[in-house]
Design a protein around this motif. Structure first.
Motif, PDB file in Angstrom:
ATOM      1  N   CYS A 186       0.474   0.306  -7.286  1.00 46.53           N
ATOM      2  CA  CYS A 186      -0.763  -0.462  -8.254  1.00 46.53           C
ATOM      3  C   CYS A 186      -0.501  -1.316  -6.879  1.00 46.53           C
ATOM      4  CB  CYS A 186       1.006  -0.397  -8.116  1.00 46.53           C
ATOM      5  SG  CYS A 186       1.747   0.341  -9.709  1.00 46.53           S
ATOM      6  N   ALA A 187      -1.776  -1.750  -7.080  1.00 52.66           N
ATOM      7  CA  ALA A 187      -2.217  -3.178  -6.386  1.00 52.66           C
ATOM      8  C   ALA A 187      -2.247  -4.119  -7.122  1.00 52.66           C
ATOM      9  CB  ALA A 187      -4.053  -2.276  -6.277  1.00 52.66           C
ATOM     10  N   GLY A 191       0.067  -6.579 -11.142  1.00 52.32           N
ATOM     11  CA  GLY A 191      -0.313  -7.185 -12.134  1.00 52.32           C
ATOM     12  C   GLY A 191       1.344  -7.681 -12.436  1.00 52.32           C
ATOM     13  N   GLY A 192       2.213  -7.836 -11.794  1.00 50.90           N
ATOM     14  CA  GLY A 192       3.197  -8.477 -12.108  1.00 50.90           C
ATOM     15  C   GLY A 192       5.241  -6.820 -12.294  1.00 50.90           C
ATOM     16  N   THR A 193       4.007  -6.033 -12.131  1.00 55.64           N
ATOM     17  CA  THR A 193       4.930  -4.481 -13.038  1.00 55.64           C
ATOM     18  C   THR A 193       5.991  -5.053 -12.182  1.00 55.64           C
ATOM     19  OG1 THR A 193       2.993  -3.752 -13.303  1.00 55.64           O
ATOM     20  CG2 THR A 193       4.785  -2.886 -13.117  1.00 55.64           C
ATOM     21  N   VAL A 194       5.808  -5.236 -10.554  1.00 58.00           N
ATOM     22  CA  VAL A 194       6.998  -5.645 -10.054  1.00 58.00           C
ATOM     23  C   VAL A 194       8.228  -6.219 -10.349  1.00 58.00           C
ATOM     24  CG1 VAL A 194       6.094  -7.284  -8.229  1.00 58.00           C
ATOM     25  CG2 VAL A 194       8.131  -5.948  -7.160  1.00 58.00           C
ATOM     26  N   HIS A 207      10.573   5.074  -9.186  1.00 57.01           N
ATOM     27  CA  HIS A 207      10.877   6.008  -8.541  1.00 57.01           C
ATOM     28  C   HIS A 207       9.842   6.583  -7.705  1.00 57.01           C
ATOM     29  CE1 HIS A 207      15.391   6.317  -9.133  1.00 57.01           C
ATOM     30  NE2 HIS A 207      14.619   7.294  -9.671  1.00 57.01           N
ATOM     31  N   HIS A 208       8.950   6.727  -7.835  1.00 55.35           N
ATOM     32  CA  HIS A 208       7.118   6.672  -6.982  1.00 55.35           C
ATOM     33  C   HIS A 208       6.446   5.830  -7.381  1.00 55.35           C
ATOM     34  CE1 HIS A 208       9.755  11.436  -6.985  1.00 55.35           C
ATOM     35  NE2 HIS A 208       9.239  11.109  -6.154  1.00 55.35           N
ATOM     36  N   VAL A 209       6.815   5.261  -7.432  1.00 52.63           N
ATOM     37  CA  VAL A 209       6.110   4.142  -7.755  1.00 52.63           C
ATOM     38  C   VAL A 209       6.045   2.499  -6.797  1.00 52.63           C
ATOM     39  CG1 VAL A 209       5.464   1.391  -9.318  1.00 52.63           C
ATOM     40  CG2 VAL A 209       6.161   3.779 -10.142  1.00 52.63           C
ATOM     41  N   TYR A 210       4.788   2.150  -6.255  1.00 55.16           N
ATOM     42  CA  TYR A 210       5.058   1.481  -5.097  1.00 55.16           C
ATOM     43  C   TYR A 210       4.110  -0.074  -5.592  1.00 55.16           C
ATOM     44  CZ  TYR A 210       6.980   4.405  -2.891  1.00 55.16           C
ATOM     45  OH  TYR A 210       8.239   5.962  -2.125  1.00 55.16           O
ATOM     46  N   TYR A 211       3.682  -0.922  -4.449  1.00 59.22           N
ATOM     47  CA  TYR A 211       3.432  -1.893  -4.730  1.00 59.22           C
ATOM     48  C   TYR A 211       2.592  -2.581  -4.193  1.00 59.22           C
ATOM     49  CZ  TYR A 211       6.213  -2.373  -8.997  1.00 59.22           C
ATOM     50  OH  TYR A 211       6.642  -1.785  -9.769  1.00 59.22           O
ATOM     51  N   ARG A 230      14.185  -8.993  -1.386  1.00 55.84           N
ATOM     52  CA  ARG A 230      15.167  -8.445  -1.638  1.00 55.84           C
ATOM     53  C   ARG A 230      15.855  -7.610  -2.345  1.00 55.84           C
ATOM     54  NH1 ARG A 230      17.109 -14.170  -3.551  1.00 55.84           N
ATOM     55  NH2 ARG A 230      18.437 -13.142  -4.985  1.00 55.84           N
ATOM     56  N   TRP A 231      14.481  -7.045  -3.840  1.00 59.02           N
ATOM     57  CA  TRP A 231      14.899  -6.465  -4.869  1.00 59.02           C
ATOM     58  C   TRP A 231      13.957  -5.196  -5.104  1.00 59.02           C
ATOM     59  CZ3 TRP A 231      12.735 -11.088  -6.898  1.00 59.02           C
ATOM     60  CH2 TRP A 231      11.005 -10.665  -8.426  1.00 59.02           C
ATOM     61  N   VAL A 232      12.829  -5.267  -3.578  1.00 59.76           N
ATOM     62  CA  VAL A 232      12.575  -3.712  -3.625  1.00 59.76           C
ATOM     63  C   VAL A 232      11.800  -3.836  -2.639  1.00 59.76           C
ATOM     64  CG1 VAL A 232      11.512  -3.081  -6.207  1.00 59.76           C
ATOM     65  CG2 VAL A 232      10.514  -4.271  -4.905  1.00 59.76           C
ATOM     66  N   PRO A 233      12.716  -3.817  -0.918  1.00 60.36           N
ATOM     67  CA  PRO A 233      12.326  -3.831  -0.045  1.00 60.36           C
ATOM     68  C   PRO A 233      11.670  -2.737   0.262  1.00 60.36           C
ATOM     69  CG  PRO A 233      14.442  -3.428  -0.265  1.00 60.36           C
ATOM     70  CD  PRO A 233      13.949  -3.636  -1.468  1.00 60.36           C
ATOM     71  N   GLY A 234      12.230  -1.344  -0.737  1.00 60.65           N
ATOM     72  CA  GLY A 234      11.088  -0.254   0.074  1.00 60.65           C
ATOM     73  C   GLY A 234      10.164  -0.065  -0.793  1.00 60.65           C
ATOM     74  N   LYS A 235       9.759  -0.922  -0.819  1.00 62.33           N
ATOM     75  CA  LYS A 235       8.014  -0.428  -2.253  1.00 62.33           C
ATOM     76  C   LYS A 235       7.359  -1.231  -2.476  1.00 62.33           C
ATOM     77  CE  LYS A 235      10.355   1.054  -6.387  1.00 62.33           C
ATOM     78  NZ  LYS A 235       9.788   1.853  -7.709  1.00 62.33           N
ATOM     79  N   VAL A 236       7.083  -2.366  -0.883  1.00 58.67           N
ATOM     80  CA  VAL A 236       6.213  -3.233  -1.242  1.00 58.67           C
ATOM     81  C   VAL A 236       5.354  -2.786  -0.177  1.00 58.67           C
ATOM     82  CG1 VAL A 236       5.645  -5.477  -0.387  1.00 58.67           C
ATOM     83  CG2 VAL A 236       8.084  -4.992  -1.686  1.00 58.67           C
ATOM     84  N   LEU A 237       4.039  -2.454   0.221  1.00 60.38           N
ATOM     85  CA  LEU A 237       2.854  -1.959   1.338  1.00 60.38           C
ATOM     86  C   LEU A 237       2.021  -3.532   1.450  1.00 60.38           C
ATOM     87  CD1 LEU A 237       2.242   1.099  -0.583  1.00 60.38           C
ATOM     88  CD2 LEU A 237       3.845   0.904   1.083  1.00 60.38           C
TER      89      LEU A 237
END
Ligand SMILES: [Zn+2]
Length: 285
Positions: A186-187, A191-194, A207-211, A230-237
């Motif tokens: 999600c670019a 849009g704040g989904t994070v 599970h398979h969504v990244y930001y 802090r909350w999604v360290p594995g999902k931020v690109l």
């Protein structure tokens, strides 16, 4: 290893005939009518990557409404990737509304070495990200070729800007529920989904969504990097939306955020390495 996950490159012939393309696509006009909105060919990107010590970039053209223009951009991206195979990972632009033609284009691009589908631009391309019948064949084709999907996203609130559209957190979360297996990037922080990842029932289906962080300096306070770490360290690109924003500007913000060095490394490149399956051994664990 620094990987910019969101970069637009444009063929010199489109840059040279920009006015003509502004006439041909309303969404392109919305974003690029201002002469200040930059378009750049691949050579300029590579020079900027050298300067800012960015190792690799995920590159794509523009999400045109016309599938013929998408094909033309994909040809340019495939050429660019062939020229700089160690620096670039290419994604294919398609209009899912083109149905079978879009599926065939995904197949052609997969055969040509592209690794994802995006940036999808539902607002300009004339479909809803929520439309299951339009999106199902695209998801299926992407998954069949182990490709990642990347969509433009926008906040349902806040200031209005060129390109602000209707792919908002509610639609993204419904999409993830409907297609839980596809890797979705999600670019623009979705849009704040994070933020909704803080809701356990949402986190469970993402599970398979990244930001990606494309255009972050134009949208959020720099604190967002620290909070997301802090909350999604594995999902931020890490991503810029280059040439809209320089690599250096976003890297500087991320480096200034308080987070463990290992987390910073994951966000700058380690997560992208994993999402793109760039091979073993991974540079980070
Ligand atoms: Zn975008």
């Amino acid at each position: 290893m620094i990987i910019d996950f969101h970069v637009h490159i444009t063929a010199p012939e489109v840059i040279a005939r920009r006015d003509e393309y502004l006439e041909r696509d309303a969404w392109f006009r919305e974003l690029y009518a201002s002469p200040k909105a930059r378009l750049c060919p691949v050579e300029e990107l590579i020079a900027a990557m050298e300067r800012d010590h960015v190792d690799r970039a995920v590159v794509f053209g523009f999400g045109w409404r016309d599938i013929g223009l998408c094909r033309q951009d994909n040809d340019y991206v495939m050429e660019a990737v062939a020229r700089y195979p160690d620096r670039l990972i290419g994604f294919a632009v398609v209009n899912p509304g083109a149905g079978d033609e879009a599926v065939r284009e995904i197949e052609r691009c997969a055969a040509g070495g592209l690794r994802g589908v995006g940036e999808l631009m539902p607002d300009g391309q004339g479909y809803s990200f929520d439309d299951e019948r339009t999106m199902a064949p695209i998801v299926e084709a992407a998954m069949a070729h182990d490709m990642v999907l990347l969509t433009h996203c926008s906040e349902p609130v806040g200031h209005i800007y060129p390109g602000k559209g209707a792919v908002t957190p509610d639609k993204i979360i419904r999409f993830a529920q409907r297609f839980p297996e596809v890797t979705l990037v999600c670019a623009h922080w979705g849009g704040g989904t994070v933020f909704y990842e803080l809701m356990p029932e949402v986190a469970r289906i993402m599970h398979h969504v990244y930001y990606d962080t494309a255009a972050s300096p134009l949208l959020y306070q720099t604190d967002i990097f620290e909070l997301a770490a802090r909350w999604v360290p594995g999902k931020v690109l890490f991503a810029t939306d280059f040439p809209l924003i320089s690599h250096e500007r976003v890297i500087r913000q991320m480096e200034a955020a308080r987070m463990p060095t290992a987390t910073l490394r994951r966000m700058l490149g380690g997560n992208a390495w994993r999402v793109l399956k760039l091979g073993e051994p991974r540079p980070f664990s």
